[in-house]
Scaffold this active site. Sequence first.
Site, PDB file in Angstrom:
ATOM      1  N   GLY A  70     -18.894 -66.860  -6.096  1.00 55.70           N
ATOM      2  CA  GLY A  70     -18.018 -66.729  -4.935  1.00 55.70           C
ATOM      3  C   GLY A  70     -18.152 -65.392  -4.224  1.00 55.70           C
ATOM      4  O   GLY A  70     -18.175 -65.331  -2.992  1.00 55.70           O
ATOM      5  N   THR A  71     -18.252 -64.333  -4.982  1.00 52.58           N
ATOM      6  CA  THR A  71     -18.298 -62.989  -4.384  1.00 52.58           C
ATOM      7  C   THR A  71     -19.530 -62.862  -3.485  1.00 52.58           C
ATOM      8  O   THR A  71     -19.432 -62.380  -2.343  1.00 52.58           O
ATOM      9  CB  THR A  71     -18.349 -61.917  -5.496  1.00 52.58           C
ATOM     10  OG1 THR A  71     -17.197 -62.083  -6.316  1.00 52.58           O
ATOM     11  CG2 THR A  71     -18.381 -60.518  -4.927  1.00 52.58           C
ATOM     12  N   GLN A 180     -10.755 -71.166  -5.223  1.00 52.80           N
ATOM     13  CA  GLN A 180      -9.715 -71.677  -6.114  1.00 52.80           C
ATOM     14  C   GLN A 180      -9.402 -73.160  -5.896  1.00 52.80           C
ATOM     15  O   GLN A 180      -8.696 -73.761  -6.700  1.00 52.80           O
ATOM     16  CB  GLN A 180      -8.419 -70.868  -5.964  1.00 52.80           C
ATOM     17  CG  GLN A 180      -8.501 -69.457  -6.528  1.00 52.80           C
ATOM     18  CD  GLN A 180      -8.616 -69.426  -8.063  1.00 52.80           C
ATOM     19  OE1 GLN A 180      -8.276 -70.375  -8.761  1.00 52.80           O
ATOM     20  NE2 GLN A 180      -9.097 -68.304  -8.593  1.00 52.80           N
ATOM     21  N   SER A 200     -17.346 -71.353  -6.331  1.00 52.35           N
ATOM     22  CA  SER A 200     -17.785 -70.756  -7.592  1.00 52.35           C
ATOM     23  C   SER A 200     -17.557 -71.772  -8.721  1.00 52.35           C
ATOM     24  O   SER A 200     -16.421 -72.207  -8.949  1.00 52.35           O
ATOM     25  CB  SER A 200     -16.962 -69.488  -7.847  1.00 52.35           C
ATOM     26  OG  SER A 200     -17.382 -68.897  -9.038  1.00 52.35           O
ATOM     27  N   ALA A 201     -18.634 -72.126  -9.425  1.00 52.80           N
ATOM     28  CA  ALA A 201     -18.554 -73.233 -10.391  1.00 52.80           C
ATOM     29  C   ALA A 201     -17.642 -72.951 -11.589  1.00 52.80           C
ATOM     30  O   ALA A 201     -17.056 -73.876 -12.158  1.00 52.80           O
ATOM     31  CB  ALA A 201     -19.959 -73.577 -10.889  1.00 52.80           C
ATOM     32  N   THR A 238     -35.623 -66.212  -7.914  1.00 51.07           N
ATOM     33  CA  THR A 238     -35.869 -67.487  -8.594  1.00 51.07           C
ATOM     34  C   THR A 238     -34.543 -68.191  -8.866  1.00 51.07           C
ATOM     35  O   THR A 238     -33.589 -67.583  -9.349  1.00 51.07           O
ATOM     36  CB  THR A 238     -36.642 -67.241  -9.903  1.00 51.07           C
ATOM     37  OG1 THR A 238     -37.853 -66.558  -9.556  1.00 51.07           O
ATOM     38  CG2 THR A 238     -36.972 -68.534 -10.622  1.00 51.07           C
ATOM     39  N   CYS A 328       1.097 -51.069 -13.970  1.00 50.72           N
ATOM     40  CA  CYS A 328       1.221 -50.628 -15.361  1.00 50.72           C
ATOM     41  C   CYS A 328       1.565 -49.153 -15.317  1.00 50.72           C
ATOM     42  O   CYS A 328       0.937 -48.386 -14.591  1.00 50.72           O
ATOM     43  CB  CYS A 328      -0.098 -50.848 -16.074  1.00 50.72           C
ATOM     44  SG  CYS A 328      -0.082 -50.242 -17.747  1.00 50.72           S
TER      45      CYS A 328
HETATM   46  N1  PLP Z   1     -12.574 -65.670  -4.335  1.00 50.13           N
HETATM   47  C1  PLP Z   1     -11.501 -66.044  -5.041  1.00 50.13           C
HETATM   48  C2  PLP Z   1     -10.306 -66.601  -4.342  1.00 50.13           C
HETATM   49  C3  PLP Z   1     -11.499 -65.927  -6.439  1.00 50.13           C
HETATM   50  O1  PLP Z   1     -10.416 -66.296  -7.131  1.00 50.13           O
HETATM   51  C4  PLP Z   1     -12.653 -65.409  -7.069  1.00 50.13           C
HETATM   52  C5  PLP Z   1     -12.692 -65.231  -8.535  1.00 50.13           C
HETATM   53  O2  PLP Z   1     -11.794 -64.684  -9.134  1.00 50.13           O
HETATM   54  C6  PLP Z   1     -13.757 -65.040  -6.282  1.00 50.13           C
HETATM   55  C7  PLP Z   1     -13.675 -65.193  -4.916  1.00 50.13           C
HETATM   56  C8  PLP Z   1     -15.003 -64.504  -6.890  1.00 50.13           C
HETATM   57  O3  PLP Z   1     -15.792 -65.515  -7.448  1.00 50.13           O
HETATM   58  P1  PLP Z   1     -16.940 -65.164  -8.495  1.00 50.13           P
HETATM   59  O4  PLP Z   1     -16.264 -64.830  -9.782  1.00 50.13           O
HETATM   60  O5  PLP Z   1     -17.758 -66.410  -8.611  1.00 50.13           O
HETATM   61  O6  PLP Z   1     -17.725 -64.041  -7.928  1.00 50.13           O
END
Ligand code: PLP
Length: 389
Positions: A70-71, A180, A200-201, A238, A328
């Site tokens: 996802g990132t 999500q 993101s899988a 790759t 914290c």
């Molecule tokens: N976006 C959202 C809303 C997420 O919850 C997350 C993961 O915590 C990410 C992006 C990042 O995904 P990844 O862990 O595959 O990089």
Amino acid sequence: MKVYLDNAATTPMDYEVIEAMIPILRNNFGNPSSVHAFGRSSRAIIEKARKQVARLIHAKPSELFFTAGGTEADNMVLRGAIDDLKITHIITSRIEHHAVLDTAKLMHQKDGVKLSYVNVDNKGFVDISHLKQLLEENKNLKTLVSLMHANNEIGSLLPLKKVGDLCNEYDAYFHSDTVQTMGHYPIDVKELGVHFITCSAHKFHGPKGIGFLYVNENIQLKPLITGGAQERNMRAGTENIHGIVGLAKAMEVAHRDMAEHEKQIKGLKYYMVEQLQQVLPEVEFNGDPLGNSLYTVLNVLFPHSEMDEMFIYNLDIEGIAASGGSACSSGSVVGSHVLKQLGIDMERPSTRFSFSKYTTKEEIDYAVSVIKELFRFNKKEKVKRSIGK
Ligand code: PLP
């Protein structure tokens, strides 16, 4: 008892997914870019997976690009939009995931892109009329709207279609981080009018380090990672072939069983709300858990007690895995930017419990009984100490 209630962070892999990946790991080691039979068979496996995934979100296979999660996919959109689509204005919210929030800030600092934040209410819902106002005020700028489908901390959902329509009305590009919600809700990219979505899988029982970016066919982006010509020149390196197969299988299983799992998981979430209210009447909930909310996430605002900052660690000692959100006192954990933004009392412990198809009622009962005991004990401790003073 070990209870995993942190499925928004990551999910355990589905057995069917592992089974689908094993033969690939064993047999299909050929580099998909190689012209010989080993390579060609790997290439065919990837393209089959791409077709399967594309069909499930009503996209064309050519609109999907596999990424390392996802990132990376979020970064591709935001950075690519500035470079290739000549975006001069980003509208996002202050409660996005850091993959979007920090990248948008960087684009603002580095490239001078104007950055606007749409208002969100105290439950984490985007103010659509403010979004319209921002689009109207910046009509002369080329805008990218980046708003997540469901907030990963509190679960509040965005009306994707409404935002998609608004963006189209103002000729703005629309990216939604669906990390999500992918695998938990049906997503039809054509109906929603989104230009980009990210996946993101590992959030729906697939492997880690694999995801995808959907890019509408009328949009051309340049790669973030340069090198080889993989992913039609969009993502060099790759291919993660076993990851791609795992992602496709996880998508297939998730869509096959979606309605049943939604019912089961939602039931558990509502049950936990009810049980917590019974054992701890002072308990509150962040977001709108019984409203328009991601069914896998429940963010609980606990009352003050002796253990405040230690609450999440106490749960861990009792075998319960959940996520903390508040500040914290040691300063080692930065408080959640989402909860701070929503004006939630950061002195009280907020905890995110997140569920999956593997969560059971017995596990919720155990978690609630531990929470009940922890608060009973800590209240007692407080009384004892005040007597001693
Ligand atoms: N976006 C959202 C809303 C997420 O919850 C997350 C993961 O915590 C990410 C992006 C990042 O995904 P990844 O862990 O595959 O990089």
